[in-house]
Scaffold this active site. Structure first.
Site, PDB file in Angstrom:
ATOM      1  N   GLY A  63      28.257   6.296   7.492  1.00 30.98           N
ATOM      2  CA  GLY A  63      28.758   7.289   6.534  1.00 30.98           C
ATOM      3  C   GLY A  63      30.179   7.680   6.912  1.00 30.98           C
ATOM      4  N   ASN A  64      30.725   8.663   6.202  1.00 30.90           N
ATOM      5  CA  ASN A  64      32.088   9.109   6.511  1.00 30.90           C
ATOM      6  C   ASN A  64      32.125  10.098   7.675  1.00 30.90           C
ATOM      7  OD1 ASN A  64      34.124   7.958   4.520  1.00 30.90           O
ATOM      8  ND2 ASN A  64      32.424   8.486   3.202  1.00 30.90           N
ATOM      9  N   THR A  65      30.951  10.630   8.079  1.00 30.64           N
ATOM     10  CA  THR A  65      30.947  11.531   9.249  1.00 30.64           C
ATOM     11  C   THR A  65      30.299  10.853  10.451  1.00 30.64           C
ATOM     12  OG1 THR A  65      30.806  13.513   7.874  1.00 30.64           O
ATOM     13  CG2 THR A  65      30.063  13.736  10.164  1.00 30.64           C
TER      14      THR A  65
ATOM     15  N   ILE B 152      27.387   7.687  12.146  1.00 31.49           N
ATOM     16  CA  ILE B 152      26.641   6.437  11.973  1.00 31.49           C
ATOM     17  C   ILE B 152      25.193   6.736  12.333  1.00 31.49           C
ATOM     18  CG2 ILE B 152      26.333   4.064  12.759  1.00 31.49           C
ATOM     19  CD1 ILE B 152      29.302   3.928  13.355  1.00 31.49           C
ATOM     20  N   LYS B 153      24.289   6.438  11.401  1.00 30.26           N
ATOM     21  CA  LYS B 153      22.860   6.638  11.667  1.00 30.26           C
ATOM     22  C   LYS B 153      22.223   5.260  11.797  1.00 30.26           C
ATOM     23  CE  LYS B 153      24.101   8.793   8.618  1.00 30.26           C
ATOM     24  NZ  LYS B 153      25.510   9.036   8.240  1.00 30.26           N
TER      25      LYS B 153
ATOM     26  N   GLY C  96      29.665   3.550  -4.480  1.00 28.58           N
ATOM     27  CA  GLY C  96      29.393   3.543  -3.033  1.00 28.58           C
ATOM     28  C   GLY C  96      28.161   2.709  -2.703  1.00 28.58           C
ATOM     29  N   ILE C  97      28.275   1.854  -1.693  1.00 33.80           N
ATOM     30  CA  ILE C  97      27.134   1.028  -1.265  1.00 33.80           C
ATOM     31  C   ILE C  97      25.974   1.936  -0.840  1.00 33.80           C
ATOM     32  CG2 ILE C  97      26.339  -0.512   0.610  1.00 33.80           C
ATOM     33  CD1 ILE C  97      27.822  -2.031  -1.568  1.00 33.80           C
ATOM     34  N   ASP C  98      26.296   3.096  -0.257  1.00 32.93           N
ATOM     35  CA  ASP C  98      25.229   4.024   0.152  1.00 32.93           C
ATOM     36  C   ASP C  98      24.436   4.482  -1.061  1.00 32.93           C
ATOM     37  OD1 ASP C  98      27.522   5.361  -0.765  1.00 32.93           O
ATOM     38  OD2 ASP C  98      26.988   7.191   0.300  1.00 32.93           O
TER      39      ASP C  98
HETATM   40  N1  ADP Z   1      25.534  16.856  14.952  1.00 32.57           N
HETATM   41  C1  ADP Z   1      26.120  16.787  13.725  1.00 32.57           C
HETATM   42  N2  ADP Z   1      27.310  16.161  13.570  1.00 32.57           N
HETATM   43  C2  ADP Z   1      27.880  16.081  12.332  1.00 32.57           C
HETATM   44  N3  ADP Z   1      27.348  16.592  11.203  1.00 32.57           N
HETATM   45  C3  ADP Z   1      26.160  17.229  11.341  1.00 32.57           C
HETATM   46  C4  ADP Z   1      25.487  17.344  12.569  1.00 32.57           C
HETATM   47  N4  ADP Z   1      24.305  17.991  12.355  1.00 32.57           N
HETATM   48  C5  ADP Z   1      24.258  18.263  11.058  1.00 32.57           C
HETATM   49  N5  ADP Z   1      25.376  17.845  10.439  1.00 32.57           N
HETATM   50  C6  ADP Z   1      25.656  17.995   9.018  1.00 32.57           C
HETATM   51  O1  ADP Z   1      25.445  16.707   8.449  1.00 32.57           O
HETATM   52  C7  ADP Z   1      26.514  16.406   7.554  1.00 32.57           C
HETATM   53  C8  ADP Z   1      26.823  14.942   7.775  1.00 32.57           C
HETATM   54  O2  ADP Z   1      25.641  14.287   7.313  1.00 32.57           O
HETATM   55  P1  ADP Z   1      25.552  12.727   7.233  1.00 32.57           P
HETATM   56  O3  ADP Z   1      24.485  12.443   6.229  1.00 32.57           O
HETATM   57  O4  ADP Z   1      25.441  12.143   8.590  1.00 32.57           O
HETATM   58  O5  ADP Z   1      26.978  12.365   6.639  1.00 32.57           O
HETATM   59  P2  ADP Z   1      27.537  10.913   6.254  1.00 32.57           P
HETATM   60  O6  ADP Z   1      26.369  10.063   5.855  1.00 32.57           O
HETATM   61  O7  ADP Z   1      28.463  11.243   5.135  1.00 32.57           O
HETATM   62  O8  ADP Z   1      28.250  10.428   7.494  1.00 32.57           O
HETATM   63  C9  ADP Z   1      27.667  17.332   7.848  1.00 32.57           C
HETATM   64  O9  ADP Z   1      28.078  17.901   6.603  1.00 32.57           O
HETATM   65  C10 ADP Z   1      27.078  18.437   8.731  1.00 32.57           C
HETATM   66  O10 ADP Z   1      26.952  19.664   8.009  1.00 32.57           O
HETATM   67  C1  PAZ Z   2      30.823   9.492  -2.306  1.00 30.16           C
HETATM   68  C2  PAZ Z   2      30.788   8.842  -0.939  1.00 30.16           C
HETATM   69  C3  PAZ Z   2      32.067   9.098  -0.176  1.00 30.16           C
HETATM   70  C4  PAZ Z   2      29.603   9.439  -0.156  1.00 30.16           C
HETATM   71  O1  PAZ Z   2      29.668   9.016   1.158  1.00 30.16           O
HETATM   72  P1  PAZ Z   2      28.986   9.864   2.372  1.00 30.16           P
HETATM   73  O2  PAZ Z   2      28.917  11.296   1.960  1.00 30.16           O
HETATM   74  O3  PAZ Z   2      27.618   9.290   2.524  1.00 30.16           O
HETATM   75  O4  PAZ Z   2      29.840   9.630   3.559  1.00 30.16           O
HETATM   76  C5  PAZ Z   2      30.549   7.323  -1.093  1.00 30.16           C
HETATM   77  O5  PAZ Z   2      29.394   7.124  -1.871  1.00 30.16           O
HETATM   78  C6  PAZ Z   2      31.705   6.605  -1.751  1.00 30.16           C
HETATM   79  O6  PAZ Z   2      32.678   6.290  -1.098  1.00 30.16           O
HETATM   80  N1  PAZ Z   2      31.589   6.337  -3.105  1.00 30.16           N
HETATM   81  C7  PAZ Z   2      32.593   5.592  -3.802  1.00 30.16           C
HETATM   82  C8  PAZ Z   2      32.843   6.177  -5.191  1.00 30.16           C
HETATM   83  C9  PAZ Z   2      31.626   6.172  -6.115  1.00 30.16           C
HETATM   84  O7  PAZ Z   2      30.483   6.153  -5.635  1.00 30.16           O
HETATM   85  O8  PAZ Z   2      31.824   6.184  -7.358  1.00 30.16           O
HETATM   86  K     K Z   3      26.306  11.455   1.049  1.00 29.60           K
END
Ligand code: ADP
Ligand code: PAZ
Ligand code: K
Length: 241
Positions: free
Chosen positions: A8-10, A12-13, A91-93
């Site tokens: 993800g953008n924050t 990696i799971k 988005g692929i997600d």
């Molecule tokens: N330890 C953590 N580190 C980062 N974000 C966290 C954590 N715990 C909970 N969060 C929450 O999870 C969100 C990120 O969720 P996540 O689904 O992993 O994001 P993405 O898929 O976009 O990378 C953040 O908005 C934050 O509020």
């Molecule tokens: C909207 C998102 C940034 C969400 O990503 P995440 O919150 O999971 O990091 C991602 O789905 C994305 O880059 N989408 C591209 C634009 C679209 O879906 O139309």
């Molecule tokens: K998301």
């Protein structure tokens, strides 16, 4: 045995799957990718394949770990008809979430909400047509934006607001961010229901567990739904080629 990775953008799971059983699931920061994956591969030497859904900056070449790599792209087969007007930018997600909703909850309207960096809404109808949805700022992004774009607001962490009416600067921010997201989510769901009376709601993402109990609408909370969907989509691609 499969290693599924959601970039993800924050964060990696990842999850290690034996068919549909999760052997291990956790998350790590993007800059810890190589040591983290090498540690997982050492702990589970039965892993034959790695499947990756990436919306972040990491591309296919970041995942050369000597295992069969399935880096999900728009060219893969998905179990839905993509009605998005700009399919190449979707988005692929979001595509993997929609695929998981189709494979896990067949024959009904489904709304998937992923509360992560962004909060995404994805609707797949009961004819397995992916219609699209919405992209909104996630919880952490809202706190950061308030701090970045004002002179005086502090950067706060996700906290349950004490009351609807914030009686201090911190409480005003917590109420604005958290109650704002909750009201927005419930409001979206109510609007979708005006158009589609029957649909199920799957809530996932890093903020799902925090939000689930605050919503008035009934939802299925699956914090690992994207990883489970990656596993299902991988199995679907193998059987449907
Ligand atoms: N330890 C953590 N580190 C980062 N974000 C966290 C954590 N715990 C909970 N969060 C929450 O999870 C969100 C990120 O969720 P996540 O689904 O992993 O994001 P993405 O898929 O976009 O990378 C953040 O908005 C934050 O509020
Ligand atoms: C909207 C998102 C940034 C969400 O990503 P995440 O919150 O999971 O990091 C991602 O789905 C994305 O880059 N989408 C591209 C634009 C679209 O879906 O139309
Ligand atoms: K998301």
């Amino acid at each position: 045995m499969l290693l599924a990775i959601d970039v993800g953008n924050t964060r990696i799971k990842y999850a290690v799957f034996e068919r549909n059983t999760v052997l291990e699931a956790a998350f790590f920061d993007k800059d810890a990718l190589v040591p983290a994956v090498e540690k997982i591969l050492k702990a589970h030497d039965g892993i034959t394949d790695i499947v990756v859904a990436s919306v972040g900056s990491l591309g296919r070449d970041a995942f050369g770990f000597g295992k069969k790599l399935h880096f999900v792209t728009h060219e893969d087969r998905f179990p839905f008809v993509n009605k998005y007007a700009t399919p190449a930018t979707l988005g692929i997600d979001r595509m993997v979430l929609a695929a998981g909703a189709v494979l896990r909850f067949p024959g009904q309207n489904r709304l998937v909400i992923d509360a992560g960096t962004a909060i995404t809404y994805d609707f797949v109808n009961d004819r397995n047509e992916y219609l699209g949805g919405a992209i909104a700022p996630g919880i952490r992004l809202r706190y950061t934006a308030l701090n970045n774009y004002t002179a005086k607001l502090p950067l706060l962490e996700r906290t349950a607001p004490q009351d609807l009416i914030g009686n201090s600067t911190a409480e005003s921010i917590h109420s604005g961010v958290v109650n704002g997201v909750v009201c927005e989510m419930d409001g979206f769901i109510d609007r979708y229901r005006e158009r589609h009376p029957n649909f199920i709601i799957i809530l996932t993402g890093g903020d799902a567990d925090f939000l689930a109990s605050r919503l008035k609408n009934t939802i299925f909370a699956h914090s690992n739904f994207l990883l489970e969907s990656l596993n299902q989509t991988f199995q679907y691609q193998i059987t449907n080629g």
